[in-house]
Design a protein around this motif. Structure first.
Motif, PDB file in Angstrom:
ATOM      1  N   TRP A   1       0.856  -1.191   0.000  1.00  0.00           N
ATOM      2  CA  TRP A   1       0.000   0.000   0.000  1.00  0.00           C
ATOM      3  C   TRP A   1       0.892   1.241   0.000  1.00  0.00           C
ATOM      4  O   TRP A   1       1.104   1.880   1.046  1.00  0.00           O
ATOM      5  CB  TRP A   1      -0.918  -0.014   1.219  1.00  0.00           C
ATOM      6  CG  TRP A   1      -1.793  -1.252   1.257  1.00  0.00           C
ATOM      7  CD1 TRP A   1      -2.340  -1.901   0.197  1.00  0.00           C
ATOM      8  CD2 TRP A   1      -2.204  -1.974   2.422  1.00  0.00           C
ATOM      9  NE1 TRP A   1      -3.080  -2.976   0.622  1.00  0.00           N
ATOM     10  CE2 TRP A   1      -3.021  -3.050   1.989  1.00  0.00           C
ATOM     11  CE3 TRP A   1      -1.971  -1.811   3.785  1.00  0.00           C
ATOM     12  CZ2 TRP A   1      -3.597  -3.962   2.866  1.00  0.00           C
ATOM     13  CZ3 TRP A   1      -2.553  -2.719   4.668  1.00  0.00           C
ATOM     14  CH2 TRP A   1      -3.351  -3.779   4.201  1.00  0.00           C
TER      15      TRP A   1
ATOM     16  N   TYR B   1      -9.543   5.387   1.924  1.00  0.00           N
ATOM     17  CA  TYR B   1      -9.475   3.943   1.678  1.00  0.00           C
ATOM     18  C   TYR B   1     -10.381   3.223   2.677  1.00  0.00           C
ATOM     19  O   TYR B   1     -10.288   3.449   3.895  1.00  0.00           O
ATOM     20  CB  TYR B   1      -8.041   3.429   1.862  1.00  0.00           C
ATOM     21  CG  TYR B   1      -7.040   4.010   0.892  1.00  0.00           C
ATOM     22  CD1 TYR B   1      -6.690   3.328  -0.274  1.00  0.00           C
ATOM     23  CD2 TYR B   1      -6.441   5.252   1.149  1.00  0.00           C
ATOM     24  CE1 TYR B   1      -5.769   3.874  -1.156  1.00  0.00           C
ATOM     25  CE2 TYR B   1      -5.522   5.795   0.263  1.00  0.00           C
ATOM     26  CZ  TYR B   1      -5.186   5.094  -0.887  1.00  0.00           C
ATOM     27  OH  TYR B   1      -4.274   5.635  -1.755  1.00  0.00           O
TER      28      TYR B   1
ATOM     29  N   PHE C   1      -6.548  -1.731  -3.993  1.00  0.00           N
ATOM     30  CA  PHE C   1      -5.909  -0.575  -3.365  1.00  0.00           C
ATOM     31  C   PHE C   1      -6.021   0.661  -4.245  1.00  0.00           C
ATOM     32  O   PHE C   1      -6.339   1.762  -3.769  1.00  0.00           O
ATOM     33  CB  PHE C   1      -4.438  -0.882  -3.071  1.00  0.00           C
ATOM     34  CG  PHE C   1      -3.638   0.307  -2.646  1.00  0.00           C
ATOM     35  CD1 PHE C   1      -3.763   0.826  -1.371  1.00  0.00           C
ATOM     36  CD2 PHE C   1      -2.768   0.927  -3.536  1.00  0.00           C
ATOM     37  CE1 PHE C   1      -3.028   1.937  -0.976  1.00  0.00           C
ATOM     38  CE2 PHE C   1      -2.032   2.036  -3.153  1.00  0.00           C
ATOM     39  CZ  PHE C   1      -2.172   2.541  -1.875  1.00  0.00           C
TER      40      PHE C   1
ATOM     41  N   LEU D   1      -8.546  -1.616   1.101  1.00  0.00           N
ATOM     42  CA  LEU D   1      -7.400  -2.324   1.652  1.00  0.00           C
ATOM     43  C   LEU D   1      -7.777  -3.762   1.967  1.00  0.00           C
ATOM     44  O   LEU D   1      -8.628  -4.024   2.828  1.00  0.00           O
ATOM     45  CB  LEU D   1      -6.905  -1.645   2.927  1.00  0.00           C
ATOM     46  CG  LEU D   1      -6.472  -0.181   2.834  1.00  0.00           C
ATOM     47  CD1 LEU D   1      -5.896   0.282   4.167  1.00  0.00           C
ATOM     48  CD2 LEU D   1      -5.455   0.026   1.713  1.00  0.00           C
TER      49      LEU D   1
END
Length: 420
Positions: free
Chosen positions: A23, A43, A373, A378
């Protein structure tokens, strides 16, 4: 990110860093099921601190209690001294967790990590029984310290030990041989004096193997395992570090099987707020420790005791969270089943709010995580070949957030499978 923004991480932080590679952004704030990076991109978090954030990021209930405690000069570091915060937590554990479930456990505060709780459990089992061998299971993950690694299956993680990992023997987990496992090999090896297997001190098991690929043990198998251990004087340790605190629905993941382990390890979400904390729960007669025989400088994280108590009193005084988790889990399951029916070479498995999307082509799992992502979700991989996309959202995730996250995941699968 620009090179300047990554320089300090690349220049100073060890190569051992992992999640930041998957990430590649710099996160700044978080609330509920969402993280925001320093550029303002949001996210949706279906990772939840690897299961340490079952109640979400910066849960306002816990935050206010923590702020009040700190502003009142509450004790933060106390080793194993008695404090008001510890007393309140123990009372909450007794009243809200143990008594309703008919449990009579003693509570040990080891160092505040899951691995340290496992180390303490293994040491205690060996001390009490006078035996050295531990039976573990294929695909198990119990931590990265030497004792925990010895009962962990993953070859790459074991290799990092740098020394032989001994006094542990793996057994096939339920379904490892592509069919329901009946424990016949374990039973035969334990009962045959010529099998070469020494009588173990304990068996350690995860009811759902998260890191191992979201492998779910059947309730029947867990009951047979408990019966097998009990009949032979072998202690049963359930590692509930990731699957406890409601992840599978009930507070303990083993409740579905109706068993009572001799020893239970908890960490991750037991601290409520994501603060470091771990517990070892043991049958009262097994508490044979000498004072200080297993210790640690940070075994008295009172800030975590405060948030842990609030979590227990708010979420576990009734069955609302459990029922909500099971209902949300059913929604996730139904969506993933429909997704697997749309594509070949994909299957799914899980329980409660831990689910896995399993790819026959393991390389596709990592690609799906990367695309997810890029689209603001996530998720991480797990399994022996990283062939599983693991979904681990906060238990407090809303229905709309579930819909949003599953939509991103579906789109990521479509992009990877369609090659664009």
């Amino acid at each position: 990110m620009t090179i300047a923004e990554t320089t300090v991480f690349e220049a100073l932080e060890s190569n051992v860093r992992g999640y930041c590679r998957s990430w590649p952004t710099v996160f700044d704030t978080a609330s509920g099921a969402w993280l925001t990076d320093e550029n303002g991109k949001e996210y949706l978090d279906f990772f939840a601190g690897a299961g340490a954030l079952n109640y979400g990021h910066n849960n306002p209930l816990f935050k206010q209690a923590l702020i009040d405690y700190l502003l009142g000069d509450g004790i933060t570091h106390a080793l194993d001294m008695s404090t008001v915060a510890k007393r309140r937590l123990l009372e909450a554990m007794r009243d809200l967790v143990f008594i309703p479930r008919g449990l009579d456990y003693k509570v040990q505060f080891p160092g505040p990590t899951g691995a340290n709780a496992v180390e303490a459990a293994l040491k205690l089992a060996r001390k009490v029984t006078g035996r050295t061998t531990i039976l573990n299971f294929t695909n198990a993950f119990h931590g990265m310290t030497l004792g925990a690694l010895s009962v962990t299956g993953n070859a790459a993680k074991r290799a990092g030990a740098g020394v032989p990992l001994v006094h542990a023997t793996p057994m096939p987990y339920d379904g490892y041989l592509d069919e329901p496992e009946d424990l016949s090999w374990m039973r035969r090896a334990l009962d045959d004096s010529s099998s070469g297997l020494d009588k173990p001190a304990a068996v350690i098991v995860e009811t759902v193997q998260g890191e191992g690929g979201v492998n779910v043990a059947r309730a029947e198998w867990l009951r047979h395992l408990a019966e097998l251990c009990s009949a032979r004087g072998i202690l049963l340790i359930v590692d509930d570090v990731q699957m406890g605190c409601g992840r599978t629905g009930p507070f303990f993941s083993f409740e579905v099987a109706g068993i009572t382990p001799d020893i239970v390890t908890l960490s991750k979400s037991i601290g409520g707020y994501g603060l470091p904390m771990a517990l070892v729960l043991m049958r009262r007669d097994l508490d044979q420790w000498a004072p200080g025989e297993h210790n640690g400088t940070f075994r008295g994280n009172n800030a975590a005791f405060v948030t842990a108590e609030v979590a227990l009193r708010h979420y576990w005084s009734d069955d609302r969270l459990q029922l909500a988790t099971l209902a949300k889990g059913a929604r996730v399951h139904d969506h993933l089943v429909a997704l697997t029916e749309s594509f070949t070479g994909i299957s799914t498995r899980g329980r409660g709010l831990v689910h896995g999307l399993v790819f026959e082509d393991a390389s596709q799992a990592e690609k799906v995580c990367q695309v997810a992502f890029e689209h603001g979700l996530l998720v991480e991989t797990s399994g022996s070949s990283d062939e599983v996309v693991k979904l681990l959202p906060p238990l407090t995730v809303s229905d709309d957030e579930i819909t949003h996250g599953l939509g991103i995941l579906t789109r990521a699968v479509e992009i990877v499978r369609d090659g664009h």
